[in-house]
Write a protein that holds these residues in place. Structure first.
Motif, mmCIF file in Angstrom:
data_model
loop_
_atom_site.group_PDB
_atom_site.id
_atom_site.type_symbol
_atom_site.label_atom_id
_atom_site.label_comp_id
_atom_site.label_asym_id
_atom_site.label_seq_id
_atom_site.Cartn_x
_atom_site.Cartn_y
_atom_site.Cartn_z
ATOM 1 N N ARG A 59 -19.147 -4.155 -10.203
ATOM 2 C CA ARG A 59 -17.857 -3.476 -10.379
ATOM 3 C C ARG A 59 -16.900 -3.798 -9.255
ATOM 4 O O ARG A 59 -15.695 -3.813 -9.419
ATOM 5 N N TRP A 60 -17.468 -4.073 -8.060
ATOM 6 C CA TRP A 60 -16.619 -4.429 -6.914
ATOM 7 C C TRP A 60 -15.789 -5.664 -7.216
ATOM 8 O O TRP A 60 -14.717 -5.857 -6.671
ATOM 9 N N ARG A 61 -16.362 -6.550 -8.056
ATOM 10 C CA ARG A 61 -15.619 -7.753 -8.405
ATOM 11 C C ARG A 61 -14.677 -7.509 -9.573
ATOM 12 O O ARG A 61 -13.547 -7.975 -9.589
ATOM 13 N N LEU A 62 -15.207 -6.778 -10.551
ATOM 14 C CA LEU A 62 -14.476 -6.640 -11.807
ATOM 15 C C LEU A 62 -13.152 -5.872 -11.612
ATOM 16 O O LEU A 62 -12.097 -6.310 -12.060
ATOM 17 N N ALA A 63 -13.243 -4.721 -10.909
ATOM 18 C CA ALA A 63 -12.071 -3.846 -10.797
ATOM 19 C C ALA A 63 -10.855 -4.553 -10.180
ATOM 20 O O ALA A 63 -9.769 -4.515 -10.761
ATOM 21 N N PRO A 64 -11.002 -5.207 -9.007
ATOM 22 C CA PRO A 64 -9.809 -5.837 -8.434
ATOM 23 C C PRO A 64 -9.209 -6.919 -9.337
ATOM 24 O O PRO A 64 -7.981 -7.049 -9.403
ATOM 25 N N VAL A 65 -10.076 -7.659 -10.044
ATOM 26 C CA VAL A 65 -9.529 -8.724 -10.891
ATOM 27 C C VAL A 65 -8.745 -8.113 -12.046
ATOM 28 O O VAL A 65 -7.664 -8.596 -12.406
ATOM 29 N N ILE A 66 -9.281 -7.023 -12.621
ATOM 30 C CA ILE A 66 -8.552 -6.371 -13.717
ATOM 31 C C ILE A 66 -7.189 -5.918 -13.223
ATOM 32 O O ILE A 66 -6.156 -6.164 -13.858
ATOM 33 N N ILE A 67 -7.178 -5.278 -12.047
ATOM 34 C CA ILE A 67 -5.901 -4.769 -11.525
ATOM 35 C C ILE A 67 -4.917 -5.913 -11.306
ATOM 36 O O ILE A 67 -3.738 -5.837 -11.668
ATOM 37 N N ILE A 68 -5.422 -6.999 -10.728
ATOM 38 C CA ILE A 68 -4.506 -8.084 -10.388
ATOM 39 C C ILE A 68 -3.965 -8.753 -11.667
ATOM 40 O O ILE A 68 -2.794 -9.147 -11.728
ATOM 41 N N THR B 218 3.685 -8.240 -1.556
ATOM 42 C CA THR B 218 2.782 -9.006 -2.420
ATOM 43 C C THR B 218 1.486 -9.355 -1.694
ATOM 44 O O THR B 218 0.393 -9.179 -2.231
ATOM 45 N N THR B 219 1.618 -9.861 -0.444
ATOM 46 C CA THR B 219 0.406 -10.262 0.253
ATOM 47 C C THR B 219 -0.492 -9.071 0.544
ATOM 48 O O THR B 219 -1.712 -9.196 0.482
ATOM 49 N N SER B 220 0.103 -7.889 0.829
ATOM 50 C CA SER B 220 -0.772 -6.768 1.161
ATOM 51 C C SER B 220 -1.476 -6.242 -0.087
ATOM 52 O O SER B 220 -2.621 -5.797 -0.010
ATOM 53 N N ILE B 221 -0.816 -6.316 -1.254
ATOM 54 C CA ILE B 221 -1.517 -5.916 -2.485
ATOM 55 C C ILE B 221 -2.710 -6.833 -2.716
ATOM 56 O O ILE B 221 -3.825 -6.387 -2.977
ATOM 57 N N VAL B 222 -2.463 -8.126 -2.583
ATOM 58 C CA VAL B 222 -3.554 -9.080 -2.785
ATOM 59 C C VAL B 222 -4.664 -8.847 -1.760
ATOM 60 O O VAL B 222 -5.855 -8.863 -2.091
ATOM 61 N N ALA B 223 -4.278 -8.584 -0.520
ATOM 62 C CA ALA B 223 -5.281 -8.366 0.524
ATOM 63 C C ALA B 223 -6.124 -7.135 0.211
ATOM 64 O O ALA B 223 -7.347 -7.144 0.384
ATOM 65 N N PHE B 224 -5.464 -6.089 -0.267
ATOM 66 C CA PHE B 224 -6.176 -4.851 -0.602
ATOM 67 C C PHE B 224 -7.217 -5.121 -1.682
ATOM 68 O O PHE B 224 -8.377 -4.710 -1.579
ATOM 69 N N LEU B 225 -6.806 -5.846 -2.718
ATOM 70 C CA LEU B 225 -7.743 -6.113 -3.811
ATOM 71 C C LEU B 225 -8.848 -7.063 -3.365
ATOM 72 O O LEU B 225 -10.002 -6.915 -3.767
ATOM 73 N N LEU B 226 -8.496 -8.010 -2.486
ATOM 74 C CA LEU B 226 -9.518 -8.938 -1.998
ATOM 75 C C LEU B 226 -10.534 -8.220 -1.111
ATOM 76 O O LEU B 226 -11.696 -8.610 -1.068
ATOM 77 N N ALA B 227 -10.081 -7.168 -0.420
ATOM 78 C CA ALA B 227 -11.016 -6.408 0.403
ATOM 79 C C ALA B 227 -12.098 -5.791 -0.477
ATOM 80 O O ALA B 227 -13.273 -5.735 -0.092
ATOM 81 N N PHE B 228 -11.714 -5.342 -1.665
ATOM 82 C CA PHE B 228 -12.714 -4.819 -2.609
ATOM 83 C C PHE B 228 -13.612 -5.943 -3.120
ATOM 84 O O PHE B 228 -14.822 -5.808 -3.187
ATOM 85 N N TYR B 229 -12.983 -7.039 -3.480
ATOM 86 C CA TYR B 229 -13.743 -8.156 -4.053
ATOM 87 C C TYR B 229 -14.755 -8.703 -3.046
ATOM 88 O O TYR B 229 -15.852 -9.111 -3.410
ATOM 89 N N SER B 230 -14.368 -8.660 -1.754
ATOM 90 C CA SER B 230 -15.231 -9.218 -0.717
ATOM 91 C C SER B 230 -16.575 -8.505 -0.631
ATOM 92 O O SER B 230 -17.556 -9.094 -0.204
ATOM 93 N N VAL B 231 -16.601 -7.230 -1.026
ATOM 94 C CA VAL B 231 -17.830 -6.456 -0.894
ATOM 95 C C VAL B 231 -18.971 -7.159 -1.603
ATOM 96 O O VAL B 231 -20.085 -7.261 -1.097
ATOM 97 N N ASP B 232 -18.684 -7.708 -2.777
ATOM 98 C CA ASP B 232 -19.721 -8.432 -3.497
ATOM 99 C C ASP B 232 -19.503 -9.947 -3.422
ATOM 100 O O ASP B 232 -20.440 -10.718 -3.554
ATOM 101 N N GLY B 233 -18.254 -10.356 -3.197
ATOM 102 C CA GLY B 233 -17.922 -11.774 -3.298
ATOM 103 C C GLY B 233 -18.262 -12.580 -2.062
ATOM 104 O O GLY B 233 -18.133 -13.795 -2.072
#
Lengths: 130, 494
Positions: free
Chosen positions: B445-454, B81-96
């Protein structure tokens, strides 16, 4: 000896707790340091204190009947190194906090609960490095 | 194989530091690292699921002399669970995460934080656990202060001081444990603590650990640092903390009280249940008074921690299974909520519910990204929150703890109220400043995609609640039968 050590650890704990209840940031840091020492001393006393017996196994004699337990000492070394790093960070953080807020009094640090006018230090920082 | 969750982020953290000046490379490395981590953890999960508990004796020192790394099903679920979240947060961080923070080492710190988290989840040694917690805390200290805004520094001071205090207590408890049992290997400890005659001492140690990890996982009455500090850094970092830090504290508590102290149940578990009740209640009441979106969600972290804690307090196999399911559910749903809040801020420039408004009119899809996890946290079917709470309540009925069930249901209702408030204020009411309605900034999109997936994952967790819950029950069965863990670790003594 163990009795004295126990008293010493107790005094350190008491002093540390007294200090972390103070309002000044520096005094709180001193309190955290004292508590760290107290915990290390407690760890040191975790194994029986034995004088004059090394924690080594002689290949000729084999396992001695009396030997000092090396584990707590190894643990303390690690704990000291960690607390050194953490303290270094905490000192810098306190210095920074004093620079930003202009006060060393923890009672004046309420911006996290009551919104203050936010000074955009970050944007200054950004200009600085760009 | 189970050394990889620690090794991958560590290696990548060091490589990332080498590319200090190159933002693109740092960004790419962080995504690659978390991606690899996720693949490895999926693999670990299936291996553990099929073959049982996995153990590595580091340096080939046989247990209990060396340090053991142990992954049982509970650890594997948490790792995954934590690694999935970390993976998506790595994408979100690009813009976030803004440029200044990225330049000042956000990405390496992110990796080091993962090293600490994965280490804490894998280790089977008490002192080693302390070290991983320090690795984790150190990275989080810097992450929370990174940027140096006034609120951040003040929040960081509160966070740092209370967590250092907790670490000191943890260390003292380790000292007392070593004095009592002469070992720090958790499997060995579990055996020896059974044999200790003076149960008073064991209780003292158990309560010391309870307080130490209680501070770290923000249970009542030790949670005050959380609402004072979690909302101060950028919302990506808050999401990271809420997904990893307090949950690892909770993981450790569940591990300790099932493996090491299962025999002290009357005394400690009464404390745990009472504390769980207050944690739920104070968290949700605190949230009711907030108008800042981040602070409101921070208070909800506390409230939800109470539910997980309640499962531990009930201490039946079913309750522990429900707690594990709840952990997974809340990591996903809470991250989704925080990240949605981040998108709201990027559109309208504020977290203040009084200033926000009218999002639903222009951004229906975006609003859904908040609504679905919000309903899930509130516990409406068919979302995962419903099944998590249902599990806990069934477990409570079986143990005849009617008071805590009533409280849990009441808190659930209050959570729904709180989420409705956010929905009304931020999404439905017309914006106070009509300019906001026109000035709709696009979301990257860097923000949108990870949130949709999560959000999709969170919904799937609810739709496929039965198979997931069965896995959680297997994990709970492993936890409630410590002999499996002990045999897996010590069985390798030659």
């Amino acid at each position: 000896m163990l009795f004295l050590m126990a008293i010493a650890a107790g005094v350190l704990f008491a002093a540390g707790i007294f200090m972390i209840l103070r309002r000044s940031m520096v005094k709180v840091l001193v309190g955290i340091l004292l508590l760290g020492y107290a915990a290390n001393l407690l760890l040191f006393n975790a194994a029986p204190l034995i004088r004059g017996a090394p924690p080594l196994i002689d290949p000729v004699i084999g396992v001695p009947t009396v030997y000092a337990d090396p584990v707590p000492q190894a643990l303390i070394l690690t704990a000291i190194v960690i607390s050194f790093g953490v303290t270094a960070f905490a000192v810098v953080l306190i210095r920074r906090a004093y620079a930003v807020t202009g006060t060393g009094d923890l009672d004046n640090m309420h911006c996290t609960d009551i919104p203050c006018e936010s000074e955009e230090i970050l944007s200054d920082l950004e200009d600085e490095i760009l | 194989m189970i050394i990889y969750p620690i090794l991958i982020p560590l290696v990548f953290a060091i490589i990332t530091v080498l590319f200090w000046e190159n933002q693109r490379v740092k960004r790419a490395l962080s995504i690659i690292s978390t991606g690899l981590l996720m693949i490895v953890n999926i693999n670990i999960f299936f291996v553990v699921y099929r073959e049982g508990i996995q153990v590595v004796q580091v340096g080939d020192w046989p247990a209990p002399f060396g340090i053991s790394l142990v992954v049982d099903l509970f650890s594997a679920i948490m790792l995954l669970t934590t690694s999935i979240v970390a993976f998506l947060l790595a994408f979100y961080s690009v813009d976030g995460i803004d440029l200044a923070r990225r330049k000042y080492g956000y990405f390496p710190l992110f990796q080091f934080l993962l090293v600490g988290v994965n280490g804490a989840l894998c280790t089977g040694d008490l002192f080693n656990l302390y070290v991983w917690f320090e690795v984790m805390l150190m990275s989080s200290f810097v992450l929370i202060a990174l940027g140096g805004e006034r609120t951040q520094i003040e929040g960081a001071i509160k966070y740092v001081i209370l967590n250092l205090l907790a670490s000191t207590l943890f260390l003292s408890a380790i000292g007392l444990t070593y004095n009592l049992a002469g070992t720090l290997n958790m499997a060995d400890l579990a055996l020896r603590l059974q044999a200790v005659s003076s149960s008073g001492q064991v209780t003292v140690i158990a309560v010391l650990f309870l307080v130490a990890f209680g501070i770290k996982s923000a249970i009542f009455p030790l949670f005050f640092w959380l609402p004072a500090s979690y909302h101060t850094p950028p919302v990506t970092i808050t999401a990271l903390f809420s997904a990893l830090l307090t949950k690892v504290g909770m993981y450790t508590l569940i591990r300790f009280f099932t493996l090491l102290f299962p025999f002290e149940s009357e005394y400690t578990h009464t404390i745990i249940l009472i504390s769980a009740g207050f944690t739920m209640l104070t968290g949700v009441l605190g949230a009711a008074a907030q108008t800042d979106l981040r602070r409101l969600l921070s208070f909800h972290i506390i409230s939800q921690i109470g539910y997980i804690f309640m499962g531990l307090g009930l201490f039946t196999e079913y309750a522990i299974a429900a707690s594990i399911y709840f952990l997974v559910h809340i990591i996903l749903a809470k991250t989704a909520l925080f990240l949605s809040a981040g998108m709201v801020e990027s559109i309208q420039g504020s977290f203040d519910l009084k200033k926000l408004g009218g999002l639903y009119k222009h951004r229906v899809g975006l609003s859904m990204l908040f609504l679905l996890p919000a309903l899930s946290v509130a516990g409406l079917p068919p979302f995962s929150g419903f099944f998590a709470k249902l599990g806990l309540i069934i477990a409570g009925l079986e143990s005849k703890q009617y008071f805590i069930i009533g409280l849990a249901l009441f808190v659930s209702l209050m959570t729904l109220f709180s989420m409705t408030k956010v929905w009304n204020e931020a999404y439905w009411k017309p914006p106070k400043d009509p300019q906001y309605a026109d000035q709709q900034k696009p979301v990257s999109r860097w923000r949108l995609a990870p949130v949709i997936i999560i959000v999709v994952l969170s919904v799937l967790l609810g739709l496929f609640a039965n198979p997931v819950f069965e896995v959680c029950q297997m994990a709970a069965a492993q936890l409630m039968d410590p002999s499996q863990y002990i045999r897996a670790v010590l069985g390798m003594v030659r």
